[in-house]
Write an enzyme that holds these catalytic residues in place. Structure first.
Site, PDB file in Angstrom:
ATOM      1  N   ASP A 153       0.815  -1.207   0.000  1.00 37.85           N
ATOM      2  CA  ASP A 153       0.000   0.000   0.000  1.00 37.85           C
ATOM      3  C   ASP A 153       0.852   1.261   0.000  1.00 37.85           C
ATOM      4  O   ASP A 153       1.488   1.582   1.002  1.00 37.85           O
ATOM      5  CB  ASP A 153      -0.900  -0.042   1.247  1.00 37.85           C
ATOM      6  CG  ASP A 153      -1.780   1.176   1.382  1.00 37.85           C
ATOM      7  OD1 ASP A 153      -2.050   1.841   0.360  1.00 37.85           O
ATOM      8  OD2 ASP A 153      -2.220   1.458   2.513  1.00 37.85           O
TER       9      ASP A 153
ATOM     10  N   ASP B 152      -2.083   5.712  -5.203  1.00 36.59           N
ATOM     11  CA  ASP B 152      -2.372   4.836  -4.068  1.00 36.59           C
ATOM     12  C   ASP B 152      -2.700   3.420  -4.510  1.00 36.59           C
ATOM     13  O   ASP B 152      -3.796   3.140  -5.001  1.00 36.59           O
ATOM     14  CB  ASP B 152      -3.537   5.426  -3.269  1.00 36.59           C
ATOM     15  CG  ASP B 152      -3.767   4.703  -1.959  1.00 36.59           C
ATOM     16  OD1 ASP B 152      -3.041   3.733  -1.667  1.00 36.59           O
ATOM     17  OD2 ASP B 152      -4.681   5.107  -1.216  1.00 36.59           O
TER      18      ASP B 152
END
Length: 384
Positions: A90, A272
């Site tokens: 992430d 992201d």
């Protein structure tokens, strides 16, 4: 502040860390099977990596799997002997955490939990930690351990061990925890992120990592320490960061058919890998949907007849003077036969210099992405 999760290659032989990604049954499919879908929350070019290391480079070969059809996660191991976990890689957060055997939340019970008593390298810190995401949260404590990312070993890595994971999001998530790849500035001073420790211990030759993501049959990878030129075509465009927190950049404008439809005076965006969809200010999302003719149904979802998908225009993100189109094939998602919905989601997350967009997997499956810590920039190129 973690951005919403739901909205969230061996190349250069001997110089890359490589993790192949593969598809798995999606979260949406799992929810449909148990009748809970409606209840689930919606919501090396010359300027690359100037920091070179002389030590040998480890090669990463762990498989990653597809989540929610457009999200990717993979395996790491923690402890001695290693205990294996599936984690979401992430770029929108900075902590590494997994469930602890001390966690009795339903989300922990059905996932793999770390047992400190089975590891000879475990060192307690006993510092509490709480992390809040757009669709879930965890609370627990920090500890030091040996972390294995493929064949790379990171010693004395600070990890989070959850004691509580309230809500339903992590219960249904097919991964156990999260490995954050953002900057140390959004983590506790005592919790140096994994990639920072990889750089600090000179375990890669170049201080960058990259994602090659695909929804097609070809495999996908996250690569530590290099660039895979087989994963893209054309020029790799370098974009300077506007903030060293998340991987944040500036957007010039967003256009449809040559007309500026959002971000007319510039705005901010976060690249992201922990977010599935394309997210932006609610007003801008509504304007784009109106412009391309996608309507809202009684459930508040923007739906479209799947047969019309090929007639919808590209949404073009103009970044650093370069146009990055996202086709309807990417931003229109097929949920079931004859039923498609938009992959654009409205948010209420302001940035200090304008509205904030989140460029998640819908965008990243279109573009090979390189996250260059040595030069604080992101590289984007058309995915092959």
């Amino acid at each position: 502040m973690k951005l919403p999760l739901l909205l969230s290659l061996v190349v250069l032989t001997q110089s890359l860390g490589r993790i192949p990604l593969k598809r798995a049954k999606s979260l949406r499919s799992r929810l449909q099977e148990v009748g809970l879908l409606e209840k689930f929350p919606r919501k090396f070019p010359s300027n690359v990596g100037s920091k070179y290391f002389k030590s040998p480079v480890k090669v990463i070969t762990d498989p990653l799997e597809n989540y929610l059809d457009i999200e990717f996660f993979g395996s790491i191991s923690i402890g001695s002997p290693p205990q294996k976990f599936l984690v979401l890689f992430d770029t929108g957060s900075s902590y590494l955490w997994v469930p602890s055997v001390n966690c009795s939340s339903e989300a922990c019970v059905i996932h793999t939990r770390f047992n400190p008593q089975q590891s000879s390298t475990y060192r307690a810190i006993n510092q509490p930690v709480s992390i809040y995401y757009g669709t879930g949260s965890m609370a627990g404590f920090l500890a030091n351990e040996t972390v294995h990312v493929g064949s790379i070993q990171v010693h004395n890595q600070t990890i989070g061990l959850s004691e509580s994971e309230p809500g339903s999001f992590f219960y249904y998530a097919p991964f156990d925890g999260i490995l954050g790849l953002a900057f140390p500035s959004i983590a506790a001073p005592t919790a140096t992120p994994v990639f920072d420790n990889i750089m600090n211990h000179r375990l890669v030759s170049v201080a960058l990592f990259s994602f090659c993501l695909s929804l097609e049959k070809r495999k996908s990878f996250v690569t530590f320490g290099g660039i895979d030129y087989s994963c893209f075509f054309g020029k790799l465009h370098w974009i300077p960061l506007s903030s060293k927190t998340y991987w944040q950049i500036s957007i010039d404008s967003i256009t449809v058919k040559g007309q500026v439809i959002a971000c007319p005076r510039g705005c901010q965006a976060v690249i992201d890998t922990g977010t599935s969809l394309l997210a932006g200010p609610l007003g801008s999302i509504i304007a784009i949907h109106d412009h391309i003719g996608v309507s809202e149904d009684s459930n508040g979802e923007y739906v479209v007849n799947c047969r019309t998908k090929n007639n919808l225009p590209d949404i073009v993100f103009v970044i650093n003077g370069i146009k990055f189109p996202v086709s309807a094939k990417a931003y229109i998602l097929q949920m079931r036969q004859g039923y498609c919905r938009s992959g654009l989601e409205g948010t209420f997350i302001p940035a200090s210099s304008g509205d904030l967009w989140i460029l998640g997997e819908i965008f990243l499956c279109q573009y090979y992405s390189v996250f260059d810590r040595a030069n604080n920039q992101v590289g984007l190129a058309h995915a092959a």
